[in-house]
Design an enzyme around this catalytic site. Structure first.
Site, mmCIF file in Angstrom:
data_model
loop_
_atom_site.group_PDB
_atom_site.id
_atom_site.type_symbol
_atom_site.label_atom_id
_atom_site.label_comp_id
_atom_site.label_asym_id
_atom_site.label_seq_id
_atom_site.Cartn_x
_atom_site.Cartn_y
_atom_site.Cartn_z
ATOM 1 N N ILE A 107 179.765 35.856 51.888
ATOM 2 C CA ILE A 107 179.052 36.905 51.600
ATOM 3 C C ILE A 107 178.314 37.064 50.103
ATOM 4 C CG2 ILE A 107 179.295 39.379 51.004
ATOM 5 C CD1 ILE A 107 182.015 39.585 52.873
ATOM 6 N N ASP A 147 186.665 29.666 40.968
ATOM 7 C CA ASP A 147 186.703 28.443 40.808
ATOM 8 C C ASP A 147 185.224 27.951 40.907
ATOM 9 O OD1 ASP A 147 187.011 25.784 40.729
ATOM 10 O OD2 ASP A 147 188.007 25.652 42.818
ATOM 11 N N ALA A 175 183.086 45.123 47.880
ATOM 12 C CA ALA A 175 184.072 44.093 47.761
ATOM 13 C C ALA A 175 185.482 45.223 48.285
ATOM 14 C CB ALA A 175 184.436 43.524 46.294
ATOM 15 N N ASP A 200 180.282 50.887 48.873
ATOM 16 C CA ASP A 200 180.806 50.931 50.154
ATOM 17 C C ASP A 200 182.322 51.097 50.324
ATOM 18 O OD1 ASP A 200 180.365 50.747 53.056
ATOM 19 O OD2 ASP A 200 181.468 48.858 52.861
ATOM 20 N N GLU A 258 190.861 55.455 50.248
ATOM 21 C CA GLU A 258 189.973 55.586 51.639
ATOM 22 C C GLU A 258 190.644 56.321 52.595
ATOM 23 O OE1 GLU A 258 188.365 51.921 52.635
ATOM 24 O OE2 GLU A 258 187.198 51.494 50.723
ATOM 25 N N HIS A 281 182.698 52.377 53.999
ATOM 26 C CA HIS A 281 183.387 51.178 54.177
ATOM 27 C C HIS A 281 182.970 50.731 55.610
ATOM 28 C CE1 HIS A 281 187.012 48.204 53.362
ATOM 29 N NE2 HIS A 281 186.124 47.826 53.720
#
Ligand code: GLV
Length: 324
Positions: free
Chosen positions: A160, A181, A240, A265, A270, A289
């Site tokens: 993404i 990483d 995220a 989002d 939620e 979301h």
């Protein structure tokens, strides 16, 4: 540890409140037995019939005690933060994410939020509803803006984040990538750093976009200190998980105009509580979301599932997007 049954003895339970997973799976004519449940109570009642569970937010840890046959959980989502990985491992239940299925949708949604904020589309829509034709703005800092030449810091450079980097490069932006990483590479970003370099990246960024999984390293990554390092003209975009942000600190920063706005989002809880100030802040764009939503969702998940089922039937050790 349950051993994985052969194809003709495998039953798949699709558990999702909305997605037509069973219907789309049936179109593949695999002959594999399957059924769908649409709520958690039915999932817990029928999980004992299944060898495979295809599920995302409907998961509940009680499922483990009720599922002696369960050998594999295919997440419907990219994130797997809701699954008890240690308990699954102890029970010998494999887990794979659906990483990749919503790369286009989420990255496009992040760009949509960025454009909505910089082009002030939320305000335009609010004015439209009031039949108000807003005049031009003299105050330069208060005006709509263009993205070319601006800097975006993207936290999380998986599928993404990397696609968002690609889209931002097409808009002539400078892209700083941050990932757990950095040796995995910069992808489409101009540079890549470890997450620890966040405090150096934040003051440079006009937009900070969160595209990372929720892990112990990313939980509450953006708190009062980090928001304080952002430019007052900068926007925060979160596609995220809500818990990557210290939400009370974000609300405070927004209410004191310490950053210019946010495109959100995902929220810590939620659905977002009706009492949250985020609902009514004019410089916040909130979507429920839905960043991952796409009309291709079910088919994309079924592709990953069928790949993983084939691997399990062949007795292979490695799954696609294996988590456990
Ligand atoms: C959605 O939030 C996902 O994890 O795919």
């Amino acid at each position: 540890m349950p051993s994985f049954p052969p194809k003709e003895k495998t039953t798949v339970c699709f558990a999702h409140v909305a997605y037509q997973l069973a219907a789309r799976f049936a179109l593949r004519n695999t002959g594999v037995q399957h059924f769908q449940v649409w709520n958690r109570d039915d999932m817990l009642a029928r999980i004992g019939e299944a060898d495979v569970l295809v599920c995302s937010m409907m998961w509940h840890d009680d499922a483990l005690a009720r599922s002696p046959r369960l050998g594999f959980v295919q997440s419907v989502g990219a994130g797997t933060d809701q699954f008890p990985k240690d308990k699954l491992k102890a029970r010998g239940v494999r887990l794979a994410s659906a990483r990749g299925v919503n790369v286009r949708a989420v990255s496009e949604h992040a760009l949509g939020l960025i454009l909505a904020l910089t082009r002030r589309l939320g305000e335009a829509r609010d004015n439209q509803m009031k039949r108000h034709w807003r005049g031009m703005i003299s105050d330069i800092g208060a005006r709509e803006d263009e993205l070319g030449g601006k800097t975006i810091a993207i936290v999380g450079l998986g599928g993404i984040g990397d696609r968002l980097a690609h889209l931002c490069k097409a808009l002539d932006m400078r892209v700083i990538g941050l990932r757990s990483d950095p040796a995995k590479g910069k992808g489409h970003a101009d540079e890549v750093h470890g997450i620890k370099a966040l405090s150096q990246a934040l003051p440079q960024a006009d937009i900070v976009a969160l595209c990372c999984p929720l892990t112990p390293e990313t939980e509450r990554l953006i708190g009062a200190k980090e928001l304080g390092l952002m430019k007052p003209s900068a926007y925060l975009v979160n596609v995220a998980r809500g818990k990557v942000v210290d939400e009370p600190a974000l609300v405070q920063a927004l209410s004191q105009n310490r950053i210019a706005g946010a495109g959100i989002d995902v929220t810590a809880e939620e659905p977002l509580a009706p009492t949250s100030s985020l609902w009514s802040m004019p410089h916040v764009i909130l979507t429920p979301h839905t960043a991952g939503e796409t009309q291709k969702y079910e088919d994309n998940v079924v592709d990953v599932l069928l790949d993983n089922l084939a691997r399990l039937w062949r007795g292979e050790g490695e799954l696609r997007n294996q988590v456990v």
